[in-house]
Scaffold this motif. Structure first.
Motif, mmCIF file in Angstrom:
data_model
loop_
_atom_site.group_PDB
_atom_site.id
_atom_site.type_symbol
_atom_site.label_atom_id
_atom_site.label_comp_id
_atom_site.label_asym_id
_atom_site.label_seq_id
_atom_site.Cartn_x
_atom_site.Cartn_y
_atom_site.Cartn_z
ATOM 1 N N SER A 706 0.863 -1.193 0.000
ATOM 2 C CA SER A 706 0.000 0.000 0.000
ATOM 3 C C SER A 706 0.892 1.233 0.000
ATOM 4 C CB SER A 706 -0.914 0.024 1.230
ATOM 5 O OG SER A 706 -0.214 0.495 2.364
ATOM 6 N N PHE A 707 0.258 2.389 -0.165
ATOM 7 C CA PHE A 707 1.018 3.640 -0.101
ATOM 8 C C PHE A 707 1.574 3.891 1.298
ATOM 9 C CE2 PHE A 707 -1.710 5.507 -3.774
ATOM 10 C CZ PHE A 707 -0.824 5.004 -4.709
ATOM 11 N N MET A 708 1.169 3.090 2.275
ATOM 12 C CA MET A 708 1.741 3.231 3.618
ATOM 13 C C MET A 708 3.169 2.708 3.665
ATOM 14 S SD MET A 708 -0.619 4.628 5.438
ATOM 15 C CE MET A 708 -0.355 4.293 7.169
ATOM 16 N N ASP A 709 3.511 1.808 2.761
ATOM 17 C CA ASP A 709 4.858 1.233 2.774
ATOM 18 C C ASP A 709 5.607 1.395 1.466
ATOM 19 O OD1 ASP A 709 5.388 0.065 5.421
ATOM 20 O OD2 ASP A 709 3.592 -1.112 5.021
ATOM 21 N N TYR A 710 4.882 1.638 0.383
ATOM 22 C CA TYR A 710 5.517 1.883 -0.905
ATOM 23 C C TYR A 710 5.552 3.391 -1.080
ATOM 24 C CZ TYR A 710 6.663 1.419 -5.856
ATOM 25 O OH TYR A 710 7.294 1.488 -7.076
ATOM 26 N N ALA A 711 6.739 3.962 -1.056
ATOM 27 C CA ALA A 711 6.862 5.420 -1.009
ATOM 28 C C ALA A 711 6.749 6.011 -2.404
ATOM 29 C CB ALA A 711 8.182 5.820 -0.366
#
Lengths: 788, 189, 265
Positions: A706-711
């Motif tokens: 998710s965008f929480m871990d994929y910057a």
């Protein structure tokens, strides 16, 4: 140059709808009686499906149907295809496993499609999907490309022993070995080209629709190439005859390659629409995009550069393992082979090059073309190699490059490509000046006073795009031709509709293509409409990718306009009662040396349709022409990007301070749009270098899901870009233009990593250079290390 | 951080919602709000997100969904004059609120200065993030004023992701739009 | 999202009654943790009690030597509050560092503290400032409130009504953001009251927010960034993930602590 013609930074025609919220993306479309599809996906990277129990799901409120791989097989729905045949060194064809739209017996990556649930509402479909019972026998997974070919590793497909799809090579190995044997200096590096997740902000979506009255199907889909989708869905997957299948790709919210491919979801929506005789809609969510959109890059490469005593390059060799994921996506096989190795000559005179590539299956999402597709990987190899070689030999990196530049054109490289035109030193000189390259020493000293480490990095890229010509790609294994089509329809009032096989999903075709028409026909740009993305309107087209829409797509329009002008001159000849050969057409006016009378373009258009001044025997009425354009070569944009950055060694944070780019795209149709393409490409390249990287754990779970871990690159991660152009006309298309869509993403990663390694004083860091990675690397002493 | 990983190995039956939960959803909730100046009252499933209410109930499809973790900002609308992520707000929660979407910015056919600025400065490519960007940009001006430096704009855009433009022209557009909002006295909605 | 029953009480008493009558009810504050979790069906509360319309839970006041912030006060309201800026300016600044502007318009201090995400910013401030968490049932000191990852002393049905921050002599907060989520990879809050110092760390600890007592001792002796030189944080008690291993996080605690002290002045 007119205000709206070629070369003008015309503001985009399409923007009115986008800035007012009136765009029409696939998820904005709803069809009467529409039902909703939700996919049951594999939670395991590798498992045997023992049993699927759909009974509870079918009883769930609102559930209309549940289908599994068995249903797909029973209906003889063809598997997803890979359209580019690669042969191994030994001449054998690539070893590809089957790719059914719904898994058959086995799942091969987390997110693999196991079943589809269709219900009256999306919430009901989700509820029912949770009730599908899947009994898995989990298997160990082959995740790491570095080890997947070893004996004893889990086998992703029986058809590909040791998970090896192909062992391909290009170049003259003997010549390269001989050059290395005689080299004075050899530079060696090991590089990882990190795996990326495309993340167009619009998630993929599809609506399948069946009309039982005509026994025809319609697919609304987020596609970069609707005609190719129709061809594959009809001819290979067998859902409907081509003439009974309409594919519509309306406004599409970014693609970057990920929306080229034919995916399981659109196959299933279309197939299921006929089965339940209802429209079936699927809209992917971001989590699904992370798991199941085709990823990009993912190479592990060892590369070497041989130099003579004067710092001249003698030879280059590279050995690459390319992760292709669990199935071969539509063009997956070509990306790490023919879109990669032929660019390993860079901008340099390299007498001998040899590259070998192993294509490897793993239990990860399929990997295919992502902005640049092979060329960023090649540029990263070449530009890291020359940078390290310059440093190792104590040469200024700019000077090292200059010394090895190709300066005479055309230039035949040892790896297929014949560069047609360029002036590499012009871009370098301009870039060094704009970047104040000479002042870097003082700026480094200033940074050091603050406890910061400053670095500067160059990337002198070249790429081959405007992907075509058909005969060339055919000889390399492509299953399709790569021309483009256009139709120019002049209405009786003189307004024009341009039908193109290109597809715009951010590139601004509605403006640039209209500029071409406006400029050449001398009519206001408001009188031109560009039609694309609908197979019922546009006869055929190959779509948009490989920076081909300008060089190939617009060139087709150019030729169609030629034909319109020829015909219009004939009409004008009859109306003016002068010989056709005497008619001249300029700035929208038909004139003749034989009369003082003139005609405007709309007047001639009207005359063409009312046909009062000529007989059918003399001339066909109407004014509509088409053309198919197949160029004689790729286009070869090139340029120099310079990244200057500052590292905080206490935290590992990297801040890009300056970005300078000088690009050569030949002639420009709309400089504003071209610059915008560079900005976006640079951002994706910076993202690859500093932020983005797909991470799977050992069991094959996607950690960055998710965008929480994929910057993703944000505004604060990027600087303003100082951008200038150099103009070497491209000789292989009538407009003299080169592709500009991918250059930034191709150039940027090496520029960033060359700057970071300059700041650190050693080469021992890989992409993405996250704060953690940079902090770790900053702990190491700033001495030259062997390689990354 | 935000989310605990879903236990991928749990038995499929365990994933099924309790029957009681499904029943609980039969009850609707009434919500009254103003959307782009028009009062709206609807009876909705309580789980309706504001973005769903806007897109599906009101058929205003300019507001987009680009992620499921409240990060991308494609869904940004104004709620009582402040930018919010409409994917992370229950429609039921904003009862009595005033919502402005991208469709509500242009007045009498005249574009808002920020819309104009995005076109003039090529601050968009595919257009998908654009409505959220424009709504965020106006919110930045409402909070930070019309004289915005580049660093401020870049920082303030941290809640909006664009994959196309590299932000270069978005930053230019926001700064120009802000300045134009000042001159056209349209700063506040 | 799973279906749920929805309640929109107007008072704390009504909210408490709803929570008491339904053991499976969940409180919805700003929604910026709960709703994403529910959307992904990782949580499925049967009943939602939405505190968004409870006026008594909002507001910021200075009461004696304490700054009192209502639980449903948004991050943006804290960031923009003249009262907060006057009393504890760097607490307002901390609020500007949470999430992004849109999140700050909805997310609330009560929700953040109740959720106790190990990477949230507010818990560090609450702990460093020795704040009191006031609920509808009792007052809980910060040292007794945070109980580990996503875990607090709150009991079922207990509603945070406000937070009371004793106004310190000095307060600072420095955060190194995780590049993807913008949550704290490491955030350090430092506070000085009289001669004693408190240091609280978020984002880093494997048991959530914690006090760095060695740093507190050093700052108690001499309030300066230099006092922290050489004070290590036990990497064995740090979280580790792709964004930061435990050694990096332990190191960043030191860096951010110094920056927080410098910011506090």
């Amino acid at each position: 140059m007119s205000a709206t013609g070629i070369g003008a930074s015309v503001r985009r025609k399409e923007d009115q709808r986008f800035i007012t919220g009136k765009g029409h993306y696939t998820d904005d479309i709803n069809r009467p009686g529409q039902a909703y599809a939700v996919f049951v996906r594999s939670p395991h990277a590798h498992a045997t499906i023992k049993k699927i129990d759909t009974a509870a799901a079918l009883k769930s409120p609102g559930c209309l149907a549940v289908y599994t791989g068995a249903d797909v097989a029973a209906d003889k729905v063809g598997g997803l295809i890979c359209g580019w045949m690669i042969h191994s060194k030994d001449g054998s064809p690539m070893k590809a496993g089957a790719h059914p739209a719904l898994a058959s017996g086995k799942v091969r990556y987390v997110g693999d499609h196991v079943a589809v649930v269709i219900a009256e509402t999306l919430a009901q479909a989700k509820d029912a999907a949770e009730k599908v019972g899947v009994d898995y026998d989990t298997l160990s997974a082959a995740v790491d490309v570095a080890t997947a070919q070893s004996n004893g590793q889990p086998q992703v497909h029986e058809e590909a022993p040791n998970n090896t799809v192909y062992q391909w090579h290009l170049g003259d190995k003997a010549a390269v070995d001989a050059a290395f044997a005689g080299a004075k200096h050899v530079t060696k590096i090991d590089l990882v080209n990190n795996r990326l997740i495309p993340n167009a902000i619009e998630p993929r979506a599809a609506i399948g629709e069946y009309d039982s009255g005509t026994d025809s199907l319609t697919l609304y889909t987020t596609s970069q190439n609707p005609h190719v989708a129709r061809l594959v869905l009809a001819a290979f997957i067998g859902l409907a005859p081509e003439h009974k299948l309409r594919v519509i790709a309306p406004d599409v919210g970014g693609g970057f390659g990920s929306k080229i491919f034919i995916y399981a979801e659109e196959v299933i929506c279309l197939w299921a629409a006929r089965k339940i005789n209802r429209s079936v809609k699927w809209t992917g969510d971001r989590s699904e995009a992370f798991l199941a959109d085709a990823h990009g890059r993912d190479h592990a490469t060892h590369a070497e550069l041989a130099l003579d005593g004067d710092g001249k390059i003698l030879a280059l060799r590279a050995s690459t393992k390319a992760n292709l994921g669990a199935y071969l996506s539509t063009f997956a096989s070509s990306v790490p082979t023919y879109l990669y190795a032929p660019l390993l000559s860079g901008q340099y005179n390299i007498p001998a090059i040899y590259c070998e590539v192993d294509g490897v299956y793993t239990n990860t999402a399929p990997v295919d073309a992502y902005r640049g597709a092979g060329r960023p990987e090649a540029t990263f190899v070449v530009e890291r190699l020359v940078e390290v070689a310059a440093r190792e030999t104590g040469t200024d990196p700019a000077e090292f490059r200059r010394k090895n530049f190709i300066t005479a054109f055309p230039h035949q490289t040892p790896v297929i490509m014949a560069y047609d035109a360029g002036d590499y030193d012009a871009c370098l000189r301009k870039a060094l000046e704009l970047a104040d390259y000479g002042g870097i020493g003082a700026r480094k000293a200033e940074s050091a006073k603050k406890g910061m480490k400053r670095g500067i990095g160059l990337s002198a890229y070249i790429e081959a795009c405007g992907i075509a010509p058909s005969a060339a790609v055919g000889s390399l294994g492509a299953g399709v031709g790569l021309w483009e089509s256009a139709e120019v329809r002049v209405n009786p009032t003189g307004s024009v509709e341009v039908l193109t096989g290109s597809h715009s999903h951010g590139q601004g075709h509605e403006t640039t293509f209209a500029q071409l028409v406006s400029g050449r026909l001398g009519i206001p740009i408001e009188q031109v409409t560009v039609v694309h993305g609908d197979t019922d309107k546009v006869q055929f087209g190959m779509g948009t990718y490989g920076s081909r829409s300008g060089a190939v797509g617009m060139s087709a329009i150019y030729h169609a306009i030629d034909k319109v002008i020829v015909k219009a001159k004939k009409v004008a000849g009859f109306v003016l009662a002068v010989p056709e050969e005497s008619v001249d057409f300029k700035d929208g006016i038909f004139s003749s040396t034989a009369t003082n009378n003139t005609l405007t373009f709309p007047e001639v258009a009207l005359q063409a349709y009312i046909a009062h001044k000529f007989t059918g025997a003399q001339l066909e009425p109407g004014l509509k022409e088409g053309a198919f354009f197949d160029p004689t070569n790729f286009t070869f944009p090139s340029g120099v990007h310079i990244c200057e950055l500052e590292i905080d060694p206490d935290t590992g944070a990297t801040r890009i301070d300056r970005w300078t780019a000088v690009d050569d795209f030949g002639e420009l149709i709309n400089p504003m749009i071209v610059e915008g393409q560079v900005h976006g490409g640079v951002a994706q390249g910076v993202g690859q270098a500093l932020l983005e990287g797909a991470v799977y754990d050992k069991s094959g779970q996607l950690v960055t899901a998710s965008f929480m871990d994929y910057a993703m690159p944000r505004a604060s991660n990027l600087p303003s870009i100082k951008l200038a152009m150099s103009h070497t006309r491209c000789p292989s298309n009538p407009l003299g233009i080169k592709g500009c869509g991918e250059a930034g993403a191709i150039a940027a990663p090496a520029a960033v990593m060359n700057a970071i390694t300059d700041a650190l004083g050693h080469e021992n860091i890989a992409m993405p250079a996250t704060p953690l990675a940079v902090w770790r690397a900053a702990q190491k002493s700033p001495t030259k290390m062997a390689a990354e | 951080m935000f989310f605990r990983k879903k236990d991928s190995d749990r038995a499929p039956e365990a994933a099924a919602p309790p029957a009681a939960a499904a029943k609980a959803g039969d009850g609707t909730v009434s919500v009254s709000l103003t959307v782009n100046g028009t009062p709206v009252t609807a009876s909705i499933d309580p789980r309706t997100l504001l973005v769903q209410f806007i897109r599906e109930n009101q058929r205003l499809t300019g507001t987009h969904v680009g992620c499921d973790t409240s990060q991308c900002g494609a869904c940004v609308v104004h709620l009582d004059g402040r930018a919010v992520k409409s994917c992370t707000v229950l429609a039921a929660s904003v009862d009595g609120g005033k919502v402005t979407t991208i469709e509500g910015l242009a007045k009498d056919g005249k574009l808002h200065p920020m819309q104009e600025a995005f076109r003039e400065h090529h601050g968009l490519q595919c257009g998908y993030c654009t409505p959220g960007m424009i709504m965020s940009a106006i919110d930045i001006v409402n909070r930070k004023g019309t004289n915005l430096d580049e660093a401020t704009v870049r920082h303030e855009l941290e809640g909006n992701i664009c994959r196309c433009t590299g932000y270069h022209n978005i930053v230019a557009a926001v700064r120009a739009g802000a300045a134009n909002m000042s001159s056209s006295r349209q700063a506040a909605e | 999202m799973y279906a749920f029953q929805y309640h929109r009480p107007q008072s704390v008493a009504d909210a408490a009654a709803l929570l008491a009558s339904d053991s499976e009810a969940k409180i919805l504050a700003g929604g910026h943790t709960l709703l994403p979790t529910m959307k992904q069906r990782l949580a499925g509360p049967k009943t939602i009690v939405d505190l968004g319309h409870v006026a008594e839970l909002k507001g910021i006041t200075k009461s004696g030597n304490a700054l009192v912030i209502g639980a449903m006060t948004t991050h943006a309201e804290v960031a923009g509050s003249e009262v907060v800026r006057g009393a504890i300016p760097n607490l307002a600044r901390l609020a500007t560092m949470i999430g992004d502007a849109h999140v700050r318009h909805r997310g609330t201090i009560g929700g953040s503290v109740a959720n106790n995400d190990p990477a949230a910013d507010y818990p560090a401030a609450v702990l460093a400032l020795n704040a009191t968490v006031v609920t509808n049932k009792r007052e809980i000191k910060a040292d007794d409130f945070f109980k580990g990852l996503f875990s607090t002393a709150l009991q079922d049905g207990e509603i945070i009504t406000r937070l009371s921050f004793p106004i310190p002599g000095k307060f600072g907060y420095a955060k190194f953001a995780q590049p993807a989520s913008l949550f704290a990879l490491v955030g350090v809050a430092v506070a000085q009251t009289g001669s004693s110092a408190r240091v609280a760390v978020t984002g880093a600890g494997s048991s959530g927010v914690f006090r760095q007592t060695a740093m507190e001792g050093a700052l108690g002796k001499g309030w300066s960034a230099q006092s922290l030189a050489g004070i290590a944080t036990d990497a064995g008690k740090m979280m580790s993930d792709i964004h930061g291993d435990s050694a990096y996080r332990a190191h960043l605690v030191g860096v951010m602590a110094k920056r927080a002290v410098a910011q506090a002045g």
